[in-house]
Design a protein around this motif. Structure first.
Motif, PDB file in Angstrom:
ATOM      1  N   GLU A   1       7.851  -0.574  16.675  1.00 31.91           N
ATOM      2  CA  GLU A   1       8.861   0.423  16.163  1.00 31.91           C
ATOM      3  C   GLU A   1       8.870   0.580  14.570  1.00 31.91           C
ATOM      4  OE1 GLU A   1      10.557  -1.205  19.919  1.00 31.91           O
ATOM      5  OE2 GLU A   1       9.652  -2.023  18.189  1.00 31.91           O
ATOM      6  N   GLY A   2       8.519  -0.549  13.980  1.00 33.42           N
ATOM      7  CA  GLY A   2       8.344  -0.454  12.491  1.00 33.42           C
ATOM      8  C   GLY A   2       7.237   0.485  12.120  1.00 33.42           C
ATOM      9  N   GLY A   3       5.933   0.210  12.657  1.00 38.29           N
ATOM     10  CA  GLY A   3       4.866   1.137  12.519  1.00 38.29           C
ATOM     11  C   GLY A   3       5.331   2.435  12.969  1.00 38.29           C
ATOM     12  N   LYS A   4       6.047   2.839  13.942  1.00 38.09           N
ATOM     13  CA  LYS A   4       6.350   4.252  14.528  1.00 38.09           C
ATOM     14  C   LYS A   4       7.227   4.754  13.301  1.00 38.09           C
ATOM     15  CE  LYS A   4       8.486   6.682  18.360  1.00 38.09           C
ATOM     16  NZ  LYS A   4       9.134   6.411  19.588  1.00 38.09           N
ATOM     17  N   ALA A   5       8.129   4.250  12.900  1.00 45.95           N
ATOM     18  CA  ALA A   5       9.155   4.502  11.836  1.00 45.95           C
ATOM     19  C   ALA A   5       8.239   5.193  10.837  1.00 45.95           C
ATOM     20  CB  ALA A   5      10.353   3.634  11.600  1.00 45.95           C
ATOM     21  N   THR A   6       7.279   4.300  10.251  1.00 44.70           N
ATOM     22  CA  THR A   6       6.408   4.600   9.006  1.00 44.70           C
ATOM     23  C   THR A   6       5.837   6.015   9.291  1.00 44.70           C
ATOM     24  OG1 THR A   6       6.279   2.288   8.672  1.00 44.70           O
ATOM     25  CG2 THR A   6       4.816   3.528   7.537  1.00 44.70           C
TER      26      THR A   6
ATOM     27  N   GLY B   1      14.043  -0.460   1.320  1.00 43.52           N
ATOM     28  CA  GLY B   1      13.402   0.321   2.299  1.00 43.52           C
ATOM     29  C   GLY B   1      12.566   1.455   1.713  1.00 43.52           C
ATOM     30  N   ARG B   2      11.464   2.129   2.387  1.00 41.43           N
ATOM     31  CA  ARG B   2      10.499   3.190   1.681  1.00 41.43           C
ATOM     32  C   ARG B   2      10.907   4.460   2.313  1.00 41.43           C
ATOM     33  NH1 ARG B   2       9.010  -1.690   1.718  1.00 41.43           N
ATOM     34  NH2 ARG B   2       8.011  -1.479   3.680  1.00 41.43           N
ATOM     35  N   ALA B   3      11.727   4.733   3.200  1.00 43.56           N
ATOM     36  CA  ALA B   3      11.546   5.972   4.199  1.00 43.56           C
ATOM     37  C   ALA B   3      11.508   7.258   3.322  1.00 43.56           C
ATOM     38  CB  ALA B   3      12.593   5.988   5.236  1.00 43.56           C
ATOM     39  N   ALA B   4      12.386   7.265   2.444  1.00 40.77           N
ATOM     40  CA  ALA B   4      12.752   8.445   1.515  1.00 40.77           C
ATOM     41  C   ALA B   4      11.646   8.488   0.555  1.00 40.77           C
ATOM     42  CB  ALA B   4      13.917   8.182   0.412  1.00 40.77           C
ATOM     43  N   LYS B   5      11.252   7.501  -0.032  1.00 39.27           N
ATOM     44  CA  LYS B   5       9.683   7.549  -0.653  1.00 39.27           C
ATOM     45  C   LYS B   5       8.679   8.235   0.158  1.00 39.27           C
ATOM     46  CE  LYS B   5      10.401   4.408  -4.800  1.00 39.27           C
ATOM     47  NZ  LYS B   5       9.904   3.407  -5.412  1.00 39.27           N
ATOM     48  N   LEU B   6       8.541   7.832   1.208  1.00 41.17           N
ATOM     49  CA  LEU B   6       7.322   8.234   2.125  1.00 41.17           C
ATOM     50  C   LEU B   6       7.383   9.468   2.702  1.00 41.17           C
ATOM     51  CD1 LEU B   6       7.189   4.833   4.326  1.00 41.17           C
ATOM     52  CD2 LEU B   6       5.605   5.412   2.783  1.00 41.17           C
ATOM     53  N   ALA B   7       8.664   9.848   2.759  1.00 45.48           N
ATOM     54  CA  ALA B   7       8.966  11.197   3.163  1.00 45.48           C
ATOM     55  C   ALA B   7       8.426  12.428   2.042  1.00 45.48           C
ATOM     56  CB  ALA B   7      10.162  11.575   3.338  1.00 45.48           C
TER      57      ALA B   7
ATOM     58  N   MET C   1      -0.242  -2.579  10.951  1.00 45.07           N
ATOM     59  CA  MET C   1       0.884  -3.623  11.435  1.00 45.07           C
ATOM     60  C   MET C   1       2.083  -3.924  10.372  1.00 45.07           C
ATOM     61  SD  MET C   1      -1.410  -6.877  11.758  1.00 45.07           S
ATOM     62  CE  MET C   1      -2.900  -7.247  10.959  1.00 45.07           C
ATOM     63  N   SER C   2       2.590  -2.714   9.789  1.00 42.54           N
ATOM     64  CA  SER C   2       3.444  -2.929   8.716  1.00 42.54           C
ATOM     65  C   SER C   2       4.971  -2.050   9.249  1.00 42.54           C
ATOM     66  CB  SER C   2       2.893  -2.500   7.373  1.00 42.54           C
ATOM     67  OG  SER C   2       3.739  -2.478   6.445  1.00 42.54           O
ATOM     68  N   THR C   3       5.672  -1.907   8.190  1.00 45.12           N
ATOM     69  CA  THR C   3       7.072  -1.180   8.327  1.00 45.12           C
ATOM     70  C   THR C   3       7.466  -0.315   7.156  1.00 45.12           C
ATOM     71  OG1 THR C   3       9.046  -1.688   9.291  1.00 45.12           O
ATOM     72  CG2 THR C   3       8.213  -3.302   7.864  1.00 45.12           C
ATOM     73  N   THR C   4       8.622   0.245   7.435  1.00 40.89           N
ATOM     74  CA  THR C   4       9.471   1.053   6.090  1.00 40.89           C
ATOM     75  C   THR C   4      10.485  -0.044   5.650  1.00 40.89           C
ATOM     76  OG1 THR C   4      11.277   1.776   7.714  1.00 40.89           O
ATOM     77  CG2 THR C   4       9.084   3.253   7.118  1.00 40.89           C
TER      78      THR C   4
ATOM     79  N   ALA D   1       0.841  -1.163  -0.036  1.00 39.60           N
ATOM     80  CA  ALA D   1      -0.061   0.035  -0.025  1.00 39.60           C
ATOM     81  C   ALA D   1       0.984   1.247   0.019  1.00 39.60           C
ATOM     82  CB  ALA D   1      -0.697  -0.012   1.232  1.00 39.60           C
ATOM     83  N   GLN D   2       1.980   1.337   0.697  1.00 40.51           N
ATOM     84  CA  GLN D   2       3.003   2.458   0.761  1.00 40.51           C
ATOM     85  C   GLN D   2       3.364   2.618  -0.533  1.00 40.51           C
ATOM     86  OE1 GLN D   2       6.056   1.452   3.627  1.00 40.51           O
ATOM     87  NE2 GLN D   2       4.408   0.958   5.172  1.00 40.51           N
ATOM     88  N   LEU D   3       3.576   1.616  -1.396  1.00 41.60           N
ATOM     89  CA  LEU D   3       4.075   1.883  -2.623  1.00 41.60           C
ATOM     90  C   LEU D   3       3.126   2.145  -3.589  1.00 41.60           C
ATOM     91  CD1 LEU D   3       6.976  -1.318  -2.867  1.00 41.60           C
ATOM     92  CD2 LEU D   3       7.286   1.332  -2.884  1.00 41.60           C
ATOM     93  N   VAL D   4       1.993   1.837  -3.509  1.00 35.11           N
ATOM     94  CA  VAL D   4       0.724   2.174  -4.260  1.00 35.11           C
ATOM     95  C   VAL D   4       0.768   3.737  -4.397  1.00 35.11           C
ATOM     96  CG1 VAL D   4      -1.743   2.354  -4.846  1.00 35.11           C
ATOM     97  CG2 VAL D   4      -0.304   0.079  -4.172  1.00 35.11           C
TER      98      VAL D   4
END
Length: 300
Positions: free
Chosen positions: A253-258, A227-233, A142-145, A124-127
C-alpha cells in the motif's frame, strides 16, 4: 573506495560502468551499506547503458558518522509521533537528500537518474522534490510516502528489523544467525535467497563496518520526517514505483500510495517479491529503470 566531501560531510562512494553512460545514483535503505546492492543487479544496470554511482549514506558503512549526537531514544521518538508531535532527531531525511545532491555536485554530475530502495526510496523522492534540477527521473523501490494511515509492517518483519544483534567482534556466530533470520523474515516468499548467499552478505557487512548507532539515528530521521505526498504531487519528471506485492516490511500500500501521488507515475507491482532484490528479478527491475530513463530522454 573513493571518498569526497559533499554537503559538508565525508561520503564514500563507488562507480560502475563507463562515464559516458547515463548517470544513475543509487541510494540504500536503513542501515544498509552500498555493498548491499547485488553485483548482478549493478551489472544489469551497466549492461543497460547506465553509469552507476552507489554511496554509503551518512552514518553507515565508511561514510562520516554522527556519534557525537548520541543514540536517540527510539521509543520516545515513536511516542512523540503517536501523540501527533514531531520529534527531534540528529538529522532528517531532507539532510540525507542534500548529501546526495552534494555528492553529484562533487563528482561534477549536473543531473542524474535517481533511484533508492526502502529508506533510500524516501531519500530519492526528496532529491527529486527538493533538488529538482539534479534529477532526470525518479525510481522508488519498496518505499512509501510516509503519510499517516498507511499500514505498518507485519509484527514479524518489524521485530526482525528492530531486534538487537551482538557486535560481530564479540559474537560473530550469533550476529550471523540473527542476520540470516532477519533477512528471511522480510525476504521474497517466491524467490528465497540461498542461505549461503544471505550468510555471505551479513559477513561482508560485519567485516566492512557494523554501526548500530548509525542505524538508530537513521531510523530517527525517518520518524522525524513528514510525509511527502504533497511534494510528490508537484513533481514533473518521469517516475516509476517498484514494489513487491508481498512486502512485509514496507507494505505494498505504501508503494501504491507513492505511485498515486506522483503525476504520470508508473507502478510496477511484482508478485512474490518481499523486501529485498532477488536474483531472479534483477533483469526485470533493471529494465524498469531503463524504461524510466528512456521516458526522460524522450521528454528532453
Amino acid at each position: 573506495m573513493p571518498q569526497t566531501t559533499a554537503n559538508g560531510i565525508r561520503l564514500t562512494y563507488e562507480t560502475y560502468g563507463p562515464e559516458t553512460g547515463a548517470p544513475l545514483l543509487l541510494i540504500c535503505g536503513l542501515g544498509m551499506q552500498m555493498i548491499r546492492w547485488p553485483q548482478g543487479f549493478l551489472d544489469a544496470l551497466v549492461a543497460r547503458g547506465f553509469h552507476v554511482i552507489a554511496m554509503d549514506n551518512r552514518d553507515v558503512g565508511l561514510s562520516q558518522g554522527f556519534d557525537e549526537a548520541g543514540v536517540p531514544d527510539l521509543q520516545a521518538i515513536v511516542a512523540e509521533r503517536q501523540a501527533g508531535r514531531w520529534p527531534a532527531a540528529p538529522y532528517c531525511l531532507s539532510d540525507m537528500a542534500a548529501d546526495c545532491a552534494g555528492l553529484l555536485d562533487a563528482l561534477g554530475i549536473a543531473q542524474a537518474h535517481v533511484a533508492g530502495m526502502s529508506m533510500g526510496g524516501m531519500i530519492a523522492q526528496l532529491v527529486a522534490c527538493d533538488h529538482r534540477a539534479k534529477a532526470l527521473s525518479l525510481t522508488s523501490i519498496m518505499s512509501t510516502t510516509s503519510e499517516p494511515g498507511l499500514p505498518p509492517g507485519t509484527p514479524a518483519a518489524l521485530e526482525a528489523l528492530s531486534k538487537p544483534r551482538p557486535h560481530p567482534d564479540d559474537d560473530l556466530e550469533t550476529f550471523l544467525k540473527l542476520s540470516v533470520a532477519a533477512s528471511r523474515a522480510i525476504g521474497s516468499p517466491a524467490f528465497p535467497a540461498p542461505e549461503a548467499e544471505i550468510h555471505a552478505r551479513a559477513l561482508a557487512d560485519a567485516r566492512r563496518a557494523w554501526r548500530p548507532q548509525g542505524f538508530a539515528r537513521q531510523y530517527a530521521a525517518i520518524m522525524a520526517s513528514p510525509g511527502r505526498a504533497a511534494k510528490l504531487a508537484a513533481l514533473d519528471l518521469p517516475a516509476t514505483v517498484i514494489h513487491g506485492v508481498q512486502d512485509p516490511l514496507v507494505r505494498f500500500e505504501g508503494g501504491k500510495a507513492t505511485a498515486e501521488a506522483i503525476p504520470g507515475c508508473e507502478l510496477v507491482a511484482i508478485e512474490g517479491m518481499g523486501h529485498d532484490l532477488p536474483t531472479e528479478l534483477h533483469a526485470r527491475i533493471a529494465d524498469a529503470l531503463a524504461a524510466t530513463a528512456e521516458r526522460a530522454r524522450a521528454a528532453a
